[in-house]
Design an enzyme around this catalytic site. Structure first.
Site, PDB file in Angstrom:
ATOM      1  N   GLU A  20      -4.448   3.446  -8.332  1.00 18.66           N
ATOM      2  CA  GLU A  20      -3.541   2.473  -7.708  1.00 18.66           C
ATOM      3  C   GLU A  20      -3.372   1.268  -8.637  1.00 18.66           C
ATOM      4  O   GLU A  20      -4.355   0.642  -9.042  1.00 18.66           O
ATOM      5  CB  GLU A  20      -4.109   2.011  -6.359  1.00 18.66           C
ATOM      6  CG  GLU A  20      -3.150   1.096  -5.625  1.00 18.66           C
ATOM      7  CD  GLU A  20      -3.590   0.773  -4.214  1.00 18.66           C
ATOM      8  OE1 GLU A  20      -4.770   0.410  -4.019  1.00 18.66           O
ATOM      9  OE2 GLU A  20      -2.750   0.861  -3.287  1.00 18.66           O
ATOM     10  N   CYS A  52       0.861  -1.196   0.000  1.00 21.48           N
ATOM     11  CA  CYS A  52       0.000   0.000   0.000  1.00 21.48           C
ATOM     12  C   CYS A  52       0.883   1.227   0.000  1.00 21.48           C
ATOM     13  O   CYS A  52       0.468   2.295  -0.440  1.00 21.48           O
ATOM     14  CB  CYS A  52      -0.849   0.080   1.252  1.00 21.48           C
ATOM     15  SG  CYS A  52      -1.697  -1.400   1.614  1.00 21.48           S
TER      16      CYS A  52
HETATM   17  C1  UN1 Z   1       0.987  -2.437   3.456  1.00 21.27           C
HETATM   18  O1  UN1 Z   1       1.468  -2.461   2.340  1.00 21.27           O
HETATM   19  O2  UN1 Z   1      -0.260  -2.511   3.613  1.00 21.27           O
HETATM   20  O3  UN1 Z   1       5.567   0.453   5.517  1.00 21.27           O
HETATM   21  C2  UN1 Z   1       1.771  -2.406   4.695  1.00 21.27           C
HETATM   22  C3  UN1 Z   1       5.705  -0.604   4.912  1.00 21.27           C
HETATM   23  C4  UN1 Z   1       5.424  -1.904   5.629  1.00 21.27           C
HETATM   24  C5  UN1 Z   1       3.969  -2.129   5.783  1.00 21.27           C
HETATM   25  C6  UN1 Z   1       3.184  -1.999   4.514  1.00 21.27           C
HETATM   26  N1  UN1 Z   1       6.059  -1.866   6.925  1.00 21.27           N
HETATM   27  O4  UN1 Z   1       6.042  -0.633   3.739  1.00 21.27           O
END
Ligand code: UN1
Length: 498
Positions: A385, A284
Protein backbone atom coordinates in the site's frame (compact mmCIF):
# COMPACT_ATOMS: atom_id res chain seq x y z
CA UNK A 1 -2.99 34.58 16.82
CA UNK A 2 -2.87 30.81 16.63
CA UNK A 3 -6.08 29.21 17.81
CA UNK A 4 -5.75 26.98 20.89
CA UNK A 5 -7.90 23.87 20.98
CA UNK A 6 -8.72 21.61 23.91
CA UNK A 7 -9.77 18.12 24.87
CA UNK A 8 -13.43 17.52 25.68
CA UNK A 9 -13.85 15.48 28.83
CA UNK A 10 -16.98 15.12 30.93
CA UNK A 11 -18.68 17.99 29.12
CA UNK A 12 -15.80 20.46 29.66
CA UNK A 13 -13.18 21.81 27.27
CA UNK A 14 -9.88 21.21 29.04
CA UNK A 15 -6.10 21.28 28.48
CA UNK A 16 -4.08 18.11 28.80
CA UNK A 17 -2.82 17.27 32.27
CA UNK A 18 0.78 17.98 31.19
CA UNK A 19 -0.17 21.19 29.34
CA UNK A 20 2.03 20.04 26.45
CA UNK A 21 0.83 20.82 22.93
CA UNK A 22 1.27 19.96 19.26
CA UNK A 23 0.41 21.83 16.05
CA UNK A 24 -1.78 21.02 13.09
CA UNK A 25 -0.56 22.57 9.81
CA UNK A 26 -1.88 22.90 6.28
CA UNK A 27 -0.58 20.27 3.86
CA UNK A 28 -1.08 22.72 0.97
CA UNK A 29 1.04 25.39 2.69
CA UNK A 30 3.05 24.08 5.60
CA UNK A 31 3.86 27.60 6.84
CA UNK A 32 0.22 27.96 7.95
CA UNK A 33 -0.77 26.67 11.36
CA UNK A 34 -4.39 25.58 11.82
CA UNK A 35 -4.14 25.43 15.59
CA UNK A 36 -2.41 24.16 18.69
CA UNK A 37 -3.78 21.04 20.43
CA UNK A 38 -3.27 19.31 23.75
CA UNK A 39 -0.64 16.58 23.61
CA UNK A 40 -2.41 14.28 26.00
CA UNK A 41 -1.24 11.16 27.74
CA UNK A 42 -2.53 8.27 29.84
CA UNK A 43 -3.78 10.52 32.63
CA UNK A 44 -6.08 12.37 30.21
CA UNK A 45 -7.36 9.07 28.86
CA UNK A 46 -8.03 7.89 32.43
CA UNK A 47 -10.14 11.00 33.06
CA UNK A 48 -12.04 10.56 29.79
CA UNK A 49 -12.74 6.88 30.39
CA UNK A 50 -13.83 7.61 33.96
CA UNK A 51 -16.30 10.22 32.69
CA UNK A 52 -17.53 7.89 29.95
CA UNK A 53 -17.98 5.02 32.40
CA UNK A 54 -20.02 7.19 34.74
CA UNK A 55 -22.14 8.63 31.91
CA UNK A 56 -22.82 5.13 30.58
CA UNK A 57 -24.98 4.37 33.63
CA UNK A 58 -27.67 6.80 32.52
CA UNK A 59 -27.00 6.95 28.75
CA UNK A 60 -27.76 3.25 28.34
CA UNK A 61 -31.18 3.86 29.91
CA UNK A 62 -32.13 6.55 27.38
CA UNK A 63 -34.43 4.87 24.82
CA UNK A 64 -32.71 4.18 21.50
CA UNK A 65 -35.29 6.34 19.69
CA UNK A 66 -34.30 9.31 21.87
CA UNK A 67 -30.61 8.66 21.37
CA UNK A 68 -31.39 8.60 17.65
CA UNK A 69 -33.16 11.94 17.84
CA UNK A 70 -29.99 13.56 19.17
CA UNK A 71 -28.04 12.09 16.27
CA UNK A 72 -30.69 13.42 13.90
CA UNK A 73 -30.07 16.85 15.40
CA UNK A 74 -26.34 16.38 14.83
CA UNK A 75 -27.15 15.69 11.17
CA UNK A 76 -29.25 18.87 10.97
CA UNK A 77 -26.42 21.01 12.39
CA UNK A 78 -23.92 19.37 10.04
CA UNK A 79 -26.17 20.23 7.09
CA UNK A 80 -26.11 23.88 8.15
CA UNK A 81 -22.35 23.86 8.67
CA UNK A 82 -21.43 21.69 5.69
CA UNK A 83 -19.58 24.42 3.76
CA UNK A 84 -17.63 25.51 6.81
CA UNK A 85 -16.57 21.94 7.62
CA UNK A 86 -15.65 21.26 4.00
CA UNK A 87 -13.55 24.40 3.75
CA UNK A 88 -11.70 23.55 6.96
CA UNK A 89 -11.12 20.05 5.57
CA UNK A 90 -9.42 21.43 2.47
CA UNK A 91 -7.13 23.35 4.78
CA UNK A 92 -6.38 20.78 7.44
CA UNK A 93 -6.44 17.56 5.42
CA UNK A 94 -5.92 18.85 1.87
CA UNK A 95 -8.63 17.07 -0.12
CA UNK A 96 -10.29 19.21 -2.79
CA UNK A 97 -13.49 21.12 -2.09
CA UNK A 98 -15.86 18.74 -3.93
CA UNK A 99 -14.48 15.75 -2.07
CA UNK A 100 -14.48 17.59 1.25
CA UNK A 101 -18.18 18.28 0.78
CA UNK A 102 -18.60 14.56 0.02
CA UNK A 103 -16.73 13.53 3.17
CA UNK A 104 -18.99 15.81 5.25
CA UNK A 105 -22.07 14.49 3.45
CA UNK A 106 -21.05 10.95 4.35
CA UNK A 107 -21.11 12.07 8.00
CA UNK A 108 -24.55 13.62 7.54
CA UNK A 109 -25.84 10.43 5.90
CA UNK A 110 -24.44 8.39 8.78
CA UNK A 111 -26.21 10.64 11.30
CA UNK A 112 -29.57 10.20 9.59
CA UNK A 113 -29.06 6.46 9.25
CA UNK A 114 -28.44 6.29 13.02
CA UNK A 115 -31.52 8.47 13.60
CA UNK A 116 -33.65 5.92 11.75
CA UNK A 117 -31.95 3.01 13.48
CA UNK A 118 -33.16 4.37 16.82
CA UNK A 119 -36.67 3.22 15.87
CA UNK A 120 -35.70 -0.17 14.50
CA UNK A 121 -33.19 -1.36 17.03
CA UNK A 122 -34.65 -4.79 16.72
CA UNK A 123 -33.85 -8.06 18.39
CA UNK A 124 -35.36 -11.42 17.38
CA UNK A 125 -37.97 -13.73 18.75
CA UNK A 126 -37.83 -17.48 18.43
CA UNK A 127 -39.92 -20.41 19.53
CA UNK A 128 -38.13 -22.55 22.08
CA UNK A 129 -37.40 -26.24 21.48
CA UNK A 130 -39.66 -26.84 24.49
CA UNK A 131 -43.43 -26.22 24.69
CA UNK A 132 -44.80 -23.21 26.57
CA UNK A 133 -41.51 -21.44 26.32
CA UNK A 134 -40.27 -18.61 24.10
CA UNK A 135 -36.92 -16.93 23.44
CA UNK A 136 -36.16 -13.27 22.72
CA UNK A 137 -32.91 -11.46 21.95
CA UNK A 138 -32.10 -7.84 22.76
CA UNK A 139 -29.26 -5.65 21.51
CA UNK A 140 -27.41 -4.08 24.40
CA UNK A 141 -24.56 -1.59 24.58
CA UNK A 142 -21.09 -2.75 25.57
CA UNK A 143 -19.95 0.21 27.68
CA UNK A 144 -17.14 2.60 26.85
CA UNK A 145 -16.07 2.56 23.19
CA UNK A 146 -12.50 3.63 22.35
CA UNK A 147 -12.39 5.03 18.82
CA UNK A 148 -9.14 5.71 16.98
CA UNK A 149 -9.65 7.43 13.65
CA UNK A 150 -7.49 8.35 10.63
CA UNK A 151 -6.91 11.66 8.88
CA UNK A 152 -8.02 10.71 5.35
CA UNK A 153 -11.77 10.91 6.07
CA UNK A 154 -11.57 13.27 9.01
CA UNK A 155 -15.33 13.79 9.37
CA UNK A 156 -16.84 10.67 7.78
CA UNK A 157 -14.84 8.02 9.65
CA UNK A 158 -15.29 9.50 13.16
CA UNK A 159 -19.04 9.57 12.41
CA UNK A 160 -18.97 5.96 11.12
CA UNK A 161 -17.73 4.92 14.52
CA UNK A 162 -19.18 7.43 16.96
CA UNK A 163 -22.77 7.57 15.73
CA UNK A 164 -23.55 3.83 15.78
CA UNK A 165 -21.61 3.44 19.05
CA UNK A 166 -23.76 6.15 20.65
CA UNK A 167 -27.04 5.03 19.12
CA UNK A 168 -26.36 1.58 20.57
CA UNK A 169 -26.08 3.14 24.03
CA UNK A 170 -22.30 3.18 24.48
CA UNK A 171 -20.37 6.23 25.58
CA UNK A 172 -17.26 7.13 23.62
CA UNK A 173 -13.67 8.28 23.90
CA UNK A 174 -12.46 9.53 20.52
CA UNK A 175 -8.78 9.82 19.68
CA UNK A 176 -8.59 11.44 16.25
CA UNK A 177 -5.52 11.44 14.02
CA UNK A 178 -2.94 14.05 14.99
CA UNK A 179 -3.01 15.38 11.40
CA UNK A 180 -6.68 16.41 11.55
CA UNK A 181 -7.52 17.36 15.16
CA UNK A 182 -9.41 20.58 14.31
CA UNK A 183 -12.01 18.72 12.26
CA UNK A 184 -12.59 16.20 15.04
CA UNK A 185 -12.99 19.12 17.45
CA UNK A 186 -15.59 20.78 15.20
CA UNK A 187 -17.52 17.53 15.07
CA UNK A 188 -17.51 17.20 18.84
CA UNK A 189 -18.57 20.87 19.17
CA UNK A 190 -21.55 20.03 16.96
CA UNK A 191 -22.39 17.08 19.19
CA UNK A 192 -22.17 19.31 22.25
CA UNK A 193 -24.53 21.78 20.57
CA UNK A 194 -26.98 18.95 19.80
CA UNK A 195 -27.16 18.34 23.55
CA UNK A 196 -25.46 15.06 24.50
CA UNK A 197 -25.29 14.68 28.29
CA UNK A 198 -21.85 15.26 29.83
CA UNK A 199 -19.44 12.37 29.65
CA UNK A 200 -21.24 10.63 26.77
CA UNK A 201 -18.84 12.00 24.14
CA UNK A 202 -15.20 12.57 25.06
CA UNK A 203 -12.34 13.75 22.87
CA UNK A 204 -8.67 13.25 23.69
CA UNK A 205 -6.03 14.61 21.32
CA UNK A 206 -2.50 13.29 21.12
CA UNK A 207 -0.16 10.64 19.76
CA UNK A 208 -1.13 7.04 19.14
CA UNK A 209 1.81 5.83 21.22
CA UNK A 210 0.51 7.39 24.43
CA UNK A 211 -3.20 8.21 24.00
CA UNK A 212 -4.04 5.33 21.67
CA UNK A 213 -2.21 2.77 23.78
CA UNK A 214 -3.78 4.05 27.00
CA UNK A 215 -7.21 3.47 25.44
CA UNK A 216 -6.27 -0.08 24.37
CA UNK A 217 -4.85 -0.97 27.76
CA UNK A 218 -7.69 0.52 29.82
CA UNK A 219 -9.75 -2.07 31.66
CA UNK A 220 -12.92 0.00 31.46
CA UNK A 221 -12.90 0.26 27.66
CA UNK A 222 -15.07 -2.55 26.31
CA UNK A 223 -14.78 -2.15 22.56
CA UNK A 224 -12.20 -0.58 20.26
CA UNK A 225 -12.65 0.47 16.67
CA UNK A 226 -9.68 1.50 14.55
CA UNK A 227 -9.09 2.54 10.95
CA UNK A 228 -5.50 2.81 9.72
CA UNK A 229 -2.53 0.74 8.64
CA UNK A 230 -2.31 -3.05 8.92
CA UNK A 231 0.90 -2.66 10.91
CA UNK A 232 -0.80 -0.60 13.64
CA UNK A 233 -3.88 -2.81 13.35
CA UNK A 234 -1.81 -5.88 14.27
CA UNK A 235 -0.53 -4.11 17.37
CA UNK A 236 -4.05 -3.02 18.34
CA UNK A 237 -5.42 -6.52 17.86
CA UNK A 238 -2.70 -8.02 20.01
CA UNK A 239 -3.27 -5.61 22.90
CA UNK A 240 -7.04 -6.06 22.63
CA UNK A 241 -6.47 -9.82 22.55
CA UNK A 242 -4.49 -9.65 25.77
CA UNK A 243 -7.03 -7.36 27.46
CA UNK A 244 -10.00 -9.31 26.01
CA UNK A 245 -11.68 -6.41 24.25
CA UNK A 246 -13.90 -6.60 21.23
CA UNK A 247 -12.01 -4.90 18.39
CA UNK A 248 -12.93 -3.88 14.88
CA UNK A 249 -10.17 -3.07 12.40
CA UNK A 250 -10.35 -1.39 8.98
CA UNK A 251 -6.86 -1.63 7.53
CA UNK A 252 -4.95 -1.41 4.27
CA UNK A 253 -5.89 -1.94 0.67
CA UNK A 254 -4.22 -2.59 -2.68
CA UNK A 255 -7.31 -2.17 -4.78
CA UNK A 256 -7.41 -2.91 -8.48
CA UNK A 257 -9.58 -1.98 -11.41
CA UNK A 258 -9.82 -4.52 -14.23
CA UNK A 259 -10.64 -3.29 -17.73
CA UNK A 260 -11.67 -6.03 -20.16
CA UNK A 261 -11.28 -5.71 -23.93
CA UNK A 262 -15.04 -5.21 -24.42
CA UNK A 263 -15.33 -2.38 -21.86
CA UNK A 264 -16.51 1.16 -22.51
CA UNK A 265 -13.02 2.64 -22.58
CA UNK A 266 -13.94 6.24 -21.80
CA UNK A 267 -16.10 5.17 -18.88
CA UNK A 268 -13.25 3.04 -17.54
CA UNK A 269 -10.89 5.99 -17.97
CA UNK A 270 -13.15 8.29 -15.95
CA UNK A 271 -13.30 5.57 -13.29
CA UNK A 272 -9.59 5.03 -12.92
CA UNK A 273 -8.79 8.74 -12.89
CA UNK A 274 -11.23 9.29 -10.03
CA UNK A 275 -10.25 6.09 -8.22
CA UNK A 276 -6.48 6.54 -8.47
CA UNK A 277 -6.02 10.28 -8.17
CA UNK A 278 -9.12 11.41 -6.25
CA UNK A 279 -8.13 12.42 -2.70
CA UNK A 280 -4.56 12.26 -4.09
CA UNK A 281 -4.82 8.47 -3.82
CA UNK A 282 -5.20 8.65 -0.06
CA UNK A 283 -8.24 6.46 0.38
CA UNK A 284 -8.16 2.91 1.71
CA UNK A 285 -10.33 2.23 -1.31
CA UNK A 286 -8.09 4.06 -3.82
CA UNK A 287 -7.30 2.34 -7.11
CA UNK A 288 -3.60 1.63 -6.96
CA UNK A 289 -3.52 -1.07 -9.62
CA UNK A 290 -5.01 -1.05 -13.09
CA UNK A 291 -5.26 -4.44 -14.77
CA UNK A 292 -5.67 -4.04 -18.52
CA UNK A 293 -6.50 -6.60 -21.14
CA UNK A 294 -3.68 -6.73 -23.71
CA UNK A 295 -6.03 -5.90 -26.61
CA UNK A 296 -6.74 -2.42 -25.22
CA UNK A 297 -3.47 -1.92 -23.30
CA UNK A 298 -1.64 0.56 -25.55
CA UNK A 299 -4.70 2.61 -26.44
CA UNK A 300 -5.85 2.84 -22.84
CA UNK A 301 -2.45 3.91 -21.54
CA UNK A 302 -2.09 6.58 -24.21
CA UNK A 303 -5.44 8.11 -23.27
CA UNK A 304 -4.84 7.68 -19.55
CA UNK A 305 -1.47 9.43 -19.55
CA UNK A 306 -2.90 12.37 -21.45
CA UNK A 307 -5.88 12.73 -19.09
CA UNK A 308 -3.59 12.38 -16.06
CA UNK A 309 -1.27 15.10 -17.30
CA UNK A 310 -4.26 17.43 -17.65
CA UNK A 311 -5.10 17.14 -13.94
CA UNK A 312 -4.55 20.47 -12.18
CA UNK A 313 -2.71 20.60 -8.87
CA UNK A 314 -3.10 23.52 -6.49
CA UNK A 315 -4.80 24.81 -3.37
CA UNK A 316 -7.58 22.36 -2.58
CA UNK A 317 -10.03 25.12 -1.64
CA UNK A 318 -9.76 26.48 -5.20
CA UNK A 319 -12.79 24.94 -6.97
CA UNK A 320 -10.90 24.50 -10.26
CA UNK A 321 -8.30 22.14 -8.77
CA UNK A 322 -8.35 18.37 -9.39
CA UNK A 323 -5.63 17.12 -7.05
CA UNK A 324 -4.58 18.51 -3.68
CA UNK A 325 -1.50 17.80 -1.58
CA UNK A 326 -0.70 14.65 0.36
CA UNK A 327 -1.04 14.85 4.11
CA UNK A 328 2.50 15.58 5.31
CA UNK A 329 6.17 15.45 4.50
CA UNK A 330 6.70 11.91 5.77
CA UNK A 331 3.91 10.67 3.57
CA UNK A 332 5.31 12.49 0.53
CA UNK A 333 8.74 10.98 1.17
CA UNK A 334 7.26 7.50 1.49
CA UNK A 335 5.43 7.93 -1.83
CA UNK A 336 8.57 9.16 -3.58
CA UNK A 337 10.51 6.28 -2.06
CA UNK A 338 8.05 3.91 -3.76
CA UNK A 339 8.66 5.72 -7.05
CA UNK A 340 12.33 4.92 -6.62
CA UNK A 341 11.54 1.32 -5.77
CA UNK A 342 9.30 1.00 -8.84
CA UNK A 343 12.10 2.25 -11.13
CA UNK A 344 14.62 -0.09 -9.52
CA UNK A 345 12.24 -3.01 -9.98
CA UNK A 346 12.12 -2.29 -13.71
CA UNK A 347 8.63 -0.85 -14.05
CA UNK A 348 8.33 1.95 -16.59
CA UNK A 349 7.47 5.40 -15.24
CA UNK A 350 5.36 7.15 -17.89
CA UNK A 351 4.21 10.26 -16.05
CA UNK A 352 4.71 12.04 -12.73
CA UNK A 353 6.92 10.54 -10.07
CA UNK A 354 8.12 13.73 -8.46
CA UNK A 355 7.29 16.42 -5.96
CA UNK A 356 5.36 19.22 -7.67
CA UNK A 357 6.47 22.68 -6.56
CA UNK A 358 5.19 25.03 -9.21
CA UNK A 359 3.24 28.21 -8.38
CA UNK A 360 1.24 27.97 -5.17
CA UNK A 361 2.36 24.38 -4.68
CA UNK A 362 5.86 25.35 -3.57
CA UNK A 363 5.07 25.38 0.14
CA UNK A 364 3.00 22.20 0.23
CA UNK A 365 3.37 18.43 -0.09
CA UNK A 366 2.25 17.91 -3.67
CA UNK A 367 3.06 14.79 -5.65
CA UNK A 368 2.47 14.80 -9.39
CA UNK A 369 0.02 12.01 -10.32
CA UNK A 370 2.23 9.07 -11.21
CA UNK A 371 1.77 6.09 -13.51
CA UNK A 372 3.99 3.04 -13.86
CA UNK A 373 3.31 0.72 -16.79
CA UNK A 374 4.66 -2.74 -17.54
CA UNK A 375 4.36 -3.52 -13.85
CA UNK A 376 4.74 -7.20 -13.12
CA UNK A 377 2.80 -9.08 -10.45
CA UNK A 378 4.83 -9.45 -7.23
CA UNK A 379 6.78 -6.23 -7.69
CA UNK A 380 6.67 -4.26 -4.44
CA UNK A 381 4.79 -1.37 -6.07
CA UNK A 382 2.21 -3.94 -7.12
CA UNK A 383 1.89 -5.51 -3.65
CA UNK A 384 2.33 -2.80 -1.00
CA UNK A 385 0.00 0.00 0.00
CA UNK A 386 1.50 3.34 -1.10
CA UNK A 387 -1.33 5.68 -0.05
CA UNK A 388 -0.65 8.34 -2.64
CA UNK A 389 -1.31 9.23 -6.29
CA UNK A 390 0.63 6.32 -7.77
CA UNK A 391 -0.96 3.87 -10.19
CA UNK A 392 0.63 0.59 -11.32
CA UNK A 393 -0.58 -0.79 -14.65
CA UNK A 394 -0.39 -4.51 -15.33
CA UNK A 395 -1.03 -6.24 -18.67
CA UNK A 396 -3.00 -9.50 -18.78
CA UNK A 397 -4.22 -11.67 -21.64
CA UNK A 398 -7.38 -13.21 -20.20
CA UNK A 399 -10.19 -12.71 -17.74
CA UNK A 400 -8.84 -15.54 -15.55
CA UNK A 401 -5.41 -13.96 -15.38
CA UNK A 402 -6.93 -10.59 -14.43
CA UNK A 403 -8.71 -12.18 -11.47
CA UNK A 404 -5.57 -14.05 -10.38
CA UNK A 405 -3.53 -10.84 -10.46
CA UNK A 406 -6.23 -8.90 -8.64
CA UNK A 407 -6.47 -11.47 -5.85
CA UNK A 408 -2.75 -12.06 -5.43
CA UNK A 409 -2.14 -9.43 -2.72
CA UNK A 410 -2.39 -9.54 1.06
CA UNK A 411 -5.33 -7.11 1.13
CA UNK A 412 -8.97 -7.44 0.11
CA UNK A 413 -10.88 -4.18 0.45
CA UNK A 414 -12.26 -2.89 -2.85
CA UNK A 415 -12.16 -3.93 -6.50
CA UNK A 416 -13.69 -3.07 -9.82
CA UNK A 417 -14.29 -4.55 -13.24
CA UNK A 418 -15.26 -2.76 -16.42
CA UNK A 419 -16.95 -5.04 -18.94
CA UNK A 420 -20.15 -5.15 -20.95
CA UNK A 421 -20.26 -8.93 -20.68
CA UNK A 422 -22.76 -9.80 -17.97
CA UNK A 423 -21.37 -13.32 -17.58
CA UNK A 424 -17.87 -12.01 -16.88
CA UNK A 425 -19.26 -9.44 -14.46
CA UNK A 426 -20.98 -12.12 -12.41
CA UNK A 427 -17.94 -14.42 -12.55
CA UNK A 428 -15.84 -11.54 -11.25
CA UNK A 429 -18.25 -10.89 -8.40
CA UNK A 430 -17.93 -14.55 -7.45
CA UNK A 431 -14.17 -14.95 -7.86
CA UNK A 432 -12.79 -11.66 -6.56
CA UNK A 433 -11.78 -11.95 -2.92
CA UNK A 434 -12.55 -8.47 -1.59
CA UNK A 435 -15.20 -7.01 0.70
CA UNK A 436 -16.45 -4.63 -1.98
CA UNK A 437 -16.69 -5.08 -5.77
CA UNK A 438 -17.90 -2.49 -8.26
CA UNK A 439 -19.09 -3.35 -11.75
CA UNK A 440 -18.52 -0.52 -14.23
CA UNK A 441 -17.66 1.90 -11.44
CA UNK A 442 -14.39 2.89 -9.70
CA UNK A 443 -13.07 1.27 -6.52
CA UNK A 444 -14.02 4.30 -4.42
CA UNK A 445 -17.38 5.69 -3.41
CA UNK A 446 -18.91 3.33 -0.85
CA UNK A 447 -22.27 4.43 0.55
CA UNK A 448 -22.92 4.75 4.28
CA UNK A 449 -25.90 2.39 4.47
CA UNK A 450 -24.01 -0.66 3.20
CA UNK A 451 -21.38 -2.87 4.86
CA UNK A 452 -17.85 -1.51 4.43
CA UNK A 453 -14.70 -3.51 4.98
CA UNK A 454 -12.41 -6.10 3.51
CA UNK A 455 -11.09 -9.62 3.53
CA UNK A 456 -7.57 -10.93 4.31
CA UNK A 457 -5.23 -8.39 5.94
CA UNK A 458 -7.66 -5.53 5.38
CA UNK A 459 -9.32 -6.28 8.67
CA UNK A 460 -10.45 -8.78 11.23
CA UNK A 461 -13.82 -9.73 9.83
CA UNK A 462 -16.03 -6.87 10.90
CA UNK A 463 -17.93 -4.51 8.61
CA UNK A 464 -18.54 -0.86 9.34
CA UNK A 465 -21.43 0.98 7.72
CA UNK A 466 -25.03 -0.03 7.28
CA UNK A 467 -26.60 -2.45 9.73
CA UNK A 468 -23.40 -4.44 10.24
CA UNK A 469 -21.60 -1.72 12.21
CA UNK A 470 -24.23 -2.18 14.92
CA UNK A 471 -22.94 -5.71 15.43
CA UNK A 472 -19.60 -4.22 16.45
CA UNK A 473 -21.05 -1.93 19.08
CA UNK A 474 -23.61 -4.22 20.71
CA UNK A 475 -23.84 -7.34 22.78
CA UNK A 476 -26.65 -9.81 22.32
CA UNK A 477 -28.76 -10.71 25.33
CA UNK A 478 -30.78 -13.89 24.95
CA UNK A 479 -33.81 -14.31 27.21
CA UNK A 480 -35.81 -17.52 27.72
CA UNK A 481 -39.30 -17.23 29.16
CA UNK A 482 -40.89 -20.42 30.39
CA UNK A 483 -44.66 -20.25 30.97
CA UNK A 484 -45.21 -24.00 31.46
CA UNK A 485 -45.18 -23.78 35.26
CA UNK A 486 -42.83 -26.75 35.57
CA UNK A 487 -39.14 -27.51 35.23
CA UNK A 488 -38.42 -28.18 31.57
CA UNK A 489 -35.02 -29.48 30.58
CA UNK A 490 -33.54 -28.46 27.23
CA UNK A 491 -31.82 -31.28 25.33
CA UNK A 492 -33.17 -33.79 27.86
CA UNK A 493 -36.96 -33.59 27.54
CA UNK A 494 -36.86 -34.51 23.91
CA UNK A 495 -39.87 -36.74 23.35
CA UNK A 496 -42.96 -35.32 21.71
CA UNK A 497 -45.96 -35.68 24.06
CA UNK A 498 -48.59 -38.02 22.60
C1 UN1 B 1 -11.42 5.13 3.54
O1 UN1 B 1 -10.63 5.49 2.69
O2 UN1 B 1 -11.00 4.62 4.62
O3 UN1 B 1 -15.58 4.38 -0.42
C2 UN1 B 1 -12.87 5.32 3.46
C3 UN1 B 1 -14.98 5.45 -0.32
C4 UN1 B 1 -15.36 6.39 0.80
C5 UN1 B 1 -14.83 5.93 2.10
C6 UN1 B 1 -13.37 5.60 2.10
N1 UN1 B 1 -16.80 6.50 0.85
O4 UN1 B 1 -14.08 5.75 -1.08
Amino acid sequence: MTQKFKNYINGEWVDSVTKETFESRMPADWSKVIGVFPKSNKEDVDLAVKAAKEAFKSWKKVPAAKRGELLGKVGDIMVKRKEELARLMTEEMGKIMKEARGDTQEGIDTAYYAFGEGRRFFGRTSPSELPNKVAITFLRPIGVAGLITPWNFPIAIPTWKMFPALLSGNTVVLKPASDTPALATKLVEIMEEAGFPKGVVNLVHGPGGSVGNAILEHNDVGVVSFTGSSEVGRHIASVCGRTLKKVSLELGGKNAQIVMDDADIDLALDGVLFGAFGTAGQRCTATSRLILHEKIYDLFIEKLVKRTEDLKLGYPWDESIDVGPVINEASMKKILEYVKIGKEEGAKLVTGGYRYEEGVCKNGWFVKPTIFVDVKPKMRIEQEEIFGPVLSVIKVNSFEESIDVLNDVEYGLSSSIYTKNVNLAFKAIEDIDTGITYVNGPTIGAECHLPFGGTKNTGNGHREGGWTVYEIFTEQKTVYIDYSGKLQKAQIDISIEK
